[in-house]
Each structure stands twice: as C-alpha cells, then as structure tokens.
Scaffold this motif. Structure first.
Motif: not given
Length: 143
Positions: A34-36, A112-117, A129-141, A64-68
């Motif tokens: 998810t990106v916030l 429309v977001i800060p240019k640094k991103y 990214v780890v094999a076998g893990n729930d690789n769910h990342f949340v990015f708060e800009l 909804n801010g999500t990605f795959t």
C-alpha cells in the motif's frame, strides 16, 4: 549426413525454445503493498522495485492505494533480495489535464507527490523481498 543435420537442427530448436522461456533465472516471491500520501491511500500512480541484479518489478497503484508487483508475468512478484523503490504519480494519473506552457508541443507532467520519490537515486526507499515471507510493504510518503 542428412540425419546429422536434422539432429543438429532439432537441438538448436530445443535450445531456442528453452531460451525463450518466460521463467526467471532468479528466485521470485509475491509482493503486495500500500502507498499512503498525507495519511491517505494514494489512489493512482506507479511503483517500481529495482533489484541489485535482474529485471525490475512494476505495478500500477489501485484506487485504494494497493499494488501487486509483476516482473516477468502478471502478478508474479519480484526477485528475492534487496530493492530500491520509486513511486510516480502525476497530474495525468490523477485525471487532471497536464499544464501546457505556450510554445511547448508536449505538455510537462507534474508530480502530485514530492519529487524525491520519483527517482531511485533520491527516494531513499529500500526493501528486502524474502522467499516464503508475506512481502507486504507499506510506504508512507512524507513532504
């Protein structure tokens, strides 16, 4: 002699088909997230993960801010390992017409977001990214 040429031709065809496979030579793992922005889900844009070696992964950001992520196939994830991350969201992604300065044929897209991103060099976003893990990342800009 003709049998040898036919056998060599068949071997070349087998290697050619094997070389065109869409499978990755790297270990892959599913990645979601998810990106916030300003405390709310960012409802549009793109996100890219760039590994130390191999192909980068990409996804559009949903309403909804999500990605795959996808790398070699639809939603196949990203290469296992460390990644740099960039996020882009422009006025066009937001459904707004881009500003057109007079005298310029191609309108300039405005972030429309800060240019640094919007660049791997400046985003300061990294993940592993780890094999076998729930690789769910949340990015708060942040501004």
């Amino acid at each position: 002699m003709q049998i040898i040429h036919c056998s060599i031709g068949m071997l070349c065809l087998i290697f050619l088909i094997a070389g065109c496979s869409s499978e990755s030579p790297f270990d892959m793992a599913p990645v979601t997230g998810t990106v916030l922005y300003q405390g709310k889900p960012l409802p549009y844009g793109n996100i890219n993960f760039r590994p130390l070696s191999g192909s980068p992964a990409f996804s559009r950001i949903d309403s909804n801010g999500t990605f795959t992520l996808s790398t070699y196939g639809d939603r196949d994830g990203a290469i296992v390992g460390k990644h740099e991350v960039l996020i882009k969201a422009t006025d066009i992604d937001a459904g707004k017409p881009p500003r057109n300065n007079s005298g310029i044929e191609m309108p300039v897209l405005q972030s429309v977001i800060p240019k640094k991103y919007t660049s791997f060099a400046t985003s300061e976003l990294t993940v592993e990214v780890v094999a076998g893990n729930d690789n769910h990342f949340v990015f708060e800009l942040e501004e």
